[in-house]
Design an enzyme around this catalytic site. Structure first.
Site, PDB file in Angstrom:
ATOM      1  N   ASN A   7       0.875  -1.172   0.000  1.00 52.11           N
ATOM      2  CA  ASN A   7       0.000   0.000   0.000  1.00 52.11           C
ATOM      3  C   ASN A   7       0.915   1.225   0.000  1.00 52.11           C
ATOM      4  O   ASN A   7       1.571   1.517   1.004  1.00 52.11           O
ATOM      5  CB  ASN A   7      -0.918  -0.003   1.219  1.00 52.11           C
ATOM      6  CG  ASN A   7      -1.842   1.201   1.260  1.00 52.11           C
ATOM      7  OD1 ASN A   7      -1.457   2.310   0.909  1.00 52.11           O
ATOM      8  ND2 ASN A   7      -3.071   1.000   1.704  1.00 52.11           N
ATOM      9  N   GLU A  34      -3.928   1.851  -2.958  1.00 53.70           N
ATOM     10  CA  GLU A  34      -4.021   3.293  -2.715  1.00 53.70           C
ATOM     11  C   GLU A  34      -3.110   4.076  -3.647  1.00 53.70           C
ATOM     12  O   GLU A  34      -2.356   4.943  -3.214  1.00 53.70           O
ATOM     13  CB  GLU A  34      -3.738   3.627  -1.244  1.00 53.70           C
ATOM     14  CG  GLU A  34      -4.937   3.464  -0.345  1.00 53.70           C
ATOM     15  CD  GLU A  34      -4.828   4.252   0.947  1.00 53.70           C
ATOM     16  OE1 GLU A  34      -5.431   5.348   1.014  1.00 53.70           O
ATOM     17  OE2 GLU A  34      -4.164   3.792   1.886  1.00 53.70           O
ATOM     18  N   ASP A 149      -3.959  -4.829   1.101  1.00 48.26           N
ATOM     19  CA  ASP A 149      -4.267  -4.215   2.381  1.00 48.26           C
ATOM     20  C   ASP A 149      -5.679  -4.656   2.755  1.00 48.26           C
ATOM     21  O   ASP A 149      -6.659  -4.146   2.213  1.00 48.26           O
ATOM     22  CB  ASP A 149      -4.162  -2.696   2.253  1.00 48.26           C
ATOM     23  CG  ASP A 149      -4.581  -1.966   3.518  1.00 48.26           C
ATOM     24  OD1 ASP A 149      -4.961  -2.633   4.508  1.00 48.26           O
ATOM     25  OD2 ASP A 149      -4.556  -0.725   3.521  1.00 48.26           O
ATOM     26  N   ASN A 151      -7.028  -4.345   5.732  1.00 58.88           N
ATOM     27  CA  ASN A 151      -7.615  -3.569   6.822  1.00 58.88           C
ATOM     28  C   ASN A 151      -8.260  -4.479   7.867  1.00 58.88           C
ATOM     29  O   ASN A 151      -9.342  -4.180   8.394  1.00 58.88           O
ATOM     30  CB  ASN A 151      -8.618  -2.548   6.273  1.00 58.88           C
ATOM     31  CG  ASN A 151      -7.949  -1.224   5.933  1.00 58.88           C
ATOM     32  OD1 ASN A 151      -7.167  -0.694   6.713  1.00 58.88           O
ATOM     33  ND2 ASN A 151      -8.248  -0.692   4.757  1.00 58.88           N
ATOM     34  N   ASP A 220      -1.632  -6.120   6.257  1.00 62.03           N
ATOM     35  CA  ASP A 220      -1.352  -6.423   4.853  1.00 62.03           C
ATOM     36  C   ASP A 220      -1.055  -7.913   4.736  1.00 62.03           C
ATOM     37  O   ASP A 220      -0.087  -8.404   5.333  1.00 62.03           O
ATOM     38  CB  ASP A 220      -0.171  -5.594   4.359  1.00 62.03           C
ATOM     39  CG  ASP A 220      -0.443  -4.107   4.489  1.00 62.03           C
ATOM     40  OD1 ASP A 220      -0.978  -3.522   3.533  1.00 62.03           O
ATOM     41  OD2 ASP A 220      -0.137  -3.532   5.557  1.00 62.03           O
ATOM     42  N   ASP A 249       2.809   4.761   5.064  1.00 62.30           N
ATOM     43  CA  ASP A 249       2.581   4.253   6.422  1.00 62.30           C
ATOM     44  C   ASP A 249       2.518   2.722   6.437  1.00 62.30           C
ATOM     45  O   ASP A 249       2.507   2.111   7.505  1.00 62.30           O
ATOM     46  CB  ASP A 249       1.329   4.864   7.063  1.00 62.30           C
ATOM     47  CG  ASP A 249       0.162   5.014   6.113  1.00 62.30           C
ATOM     48  OD1 ASP A 249       0.225   4.482   4.986  1.00 62.30           O
ATOM     49  OD2 ASP A 249      -0.836   5.665   6.490  1.00 62.30           O
ATOM     50  N   HIS A 250       2.488   2.090   5.259  1.00 66.86           N
ATOM     51  CA  HIS A 250       2.578   0.640   5.120  1.00 66.86           C
ATOM     52  C   HIS A 250       3.962   0.267   4.598  1.00 66.86           C
ATOM     53  O   HIS A 250       4.670   1.113   4.034  1.00 66.86           O
ATOM     54  CB  HIS A 250       1.556   0.114   4.112  1.00 66.86           C
ATOM     55  CG  HIS A 250       0.134   0.309   4.503  1.00 66.86           C
ATOM     56  ND1 HIS A 250      -0.688  -0.730   4.895  1.00 66.86           N
ATOM     57  CD2 HIS A 250      -0.644   1.422   4.529  1.00 66.86           C
ATOM     58  CE1 HIS A 250      -1.893  -0.263   5.151  1.00 66.86           C
ATOM     59  NE2 HIS A 250      -1.903   1.022   4.930  1.00 66.86           N
TER      60      HIS A 250
END
Length: 259
Positions: A7, A34, A149, A151, A220, A249-250
């Protein structure tokens, strides 16, 4: 065949970081989430000159998924089946042909917050559609990798502070149960098949020094059909790149298949 999920949190902001990682890690396939870009604005030439075939399913400013592959991509489809009214760009499928064919599914599962509410209802409905598609994919009896991802924090050890996530859509019992239903169809969660214990994360928030304190979560995942699980040789999280300049941030998670 080295297959990674990453991501990138915006291709425009993260293109240099992504290219640096590709040059160093050299995955055969990278499933991106993303990208936050329409297809026409995706900088495909940067990846094509590195030897990648590029397929995207973009959306302006939000969501968006892509596949970069050093192998040919066949039978590319976009959008998760089951709801023709869903316009969010969260799913892309293709068959990658190396020594043998592998069906790849790149996904960006809805976050679902605030919870409860319409966004959480959408998340659970999307996961029900994912379960239905996963059943169909298993019927093909070919190696399948569903990566992205998710989530989803599958269990408490996948968060540095599980108590902080109890009421969050990522760790709600309904979310975890929906994830388990997909696994129980016969999929293997690649990382936990090889690595046990806490303190293995793929996401650290930008706020409050989360990276510096290792206050992370593992969301992930790569889910493997039985045929793909039989081919797995390695699985790793490239956690170190989170500490670089202008990171996502991933971080990438990857597997190596004998394919």
């Amino acid at each position: 065949m080295k297959i990674a999920t990453f991501n990138i949190n915006g291709i425009k902001a993260r293109v240099q970081a992504l290219c640096d990682w590709l040059d160093e890690s050299s995955p055969d396939v990278a499933l991106l989430q993303e990208i936050k870009s329409i297809d026409e604005n995706f900088p495909r030439e940067l990846f094509e000159e590195r030897g990648y075939n590029v397929e995207t399913h973009g959306q302006k400013s939000f969501n968006g998924v892509a596949i970069l592959s050093k192998f040919p991509l066949e039978d590319v489809t976009r959008g998760l089946p089951g709801d023709d009214s869903d316009e969010q760009a969260r799913w892309i499928e293709a068959t990658v042909v190396g020594d043998q064919a592998v069906r790849l599914c790149g996904l960006y599962l809805p976050n679902g917050n605030p919870c409860p509410g319409p966004k959480y209802d959408y998340k659970l409905a999307w996961m029900a559609r994912l379960e239905a598609r996963a059943k169909e994919l298993l019927q093909g009896e070919m190696p399948v990798v569903m990566a992205g991802d998710y989530n989803i924090i599958p269990q408490d050890e996948d968060a540095a502070r599980p108590e902080a996530w109890q009421e969050d859509a990522l760790a709600r019992p309904e979310s975890r149960a929906a994830f388990r239903r997909i696994l129980n169809l016969g999929f293997t969660e690649a990382f936990r098949a090889r690595v046990q214990g806490p303190e293995h994360y793929s996401f650290w928030d930008y706020q409050a020094g989360s990276w510096q304190r290792n206050d992370g979560i593992r969301i992930d995942h790569l889910l493997l059909s039985p045929e793909a699980a039989d081919l797995m040789q390695d699985v790793q999280i490239d956690a170190g790149i989170r500490g670089r300049e202008k990171p996502s941030d991933h971080v990438p998670v990857w597997i190596d298949l004998a394919a």
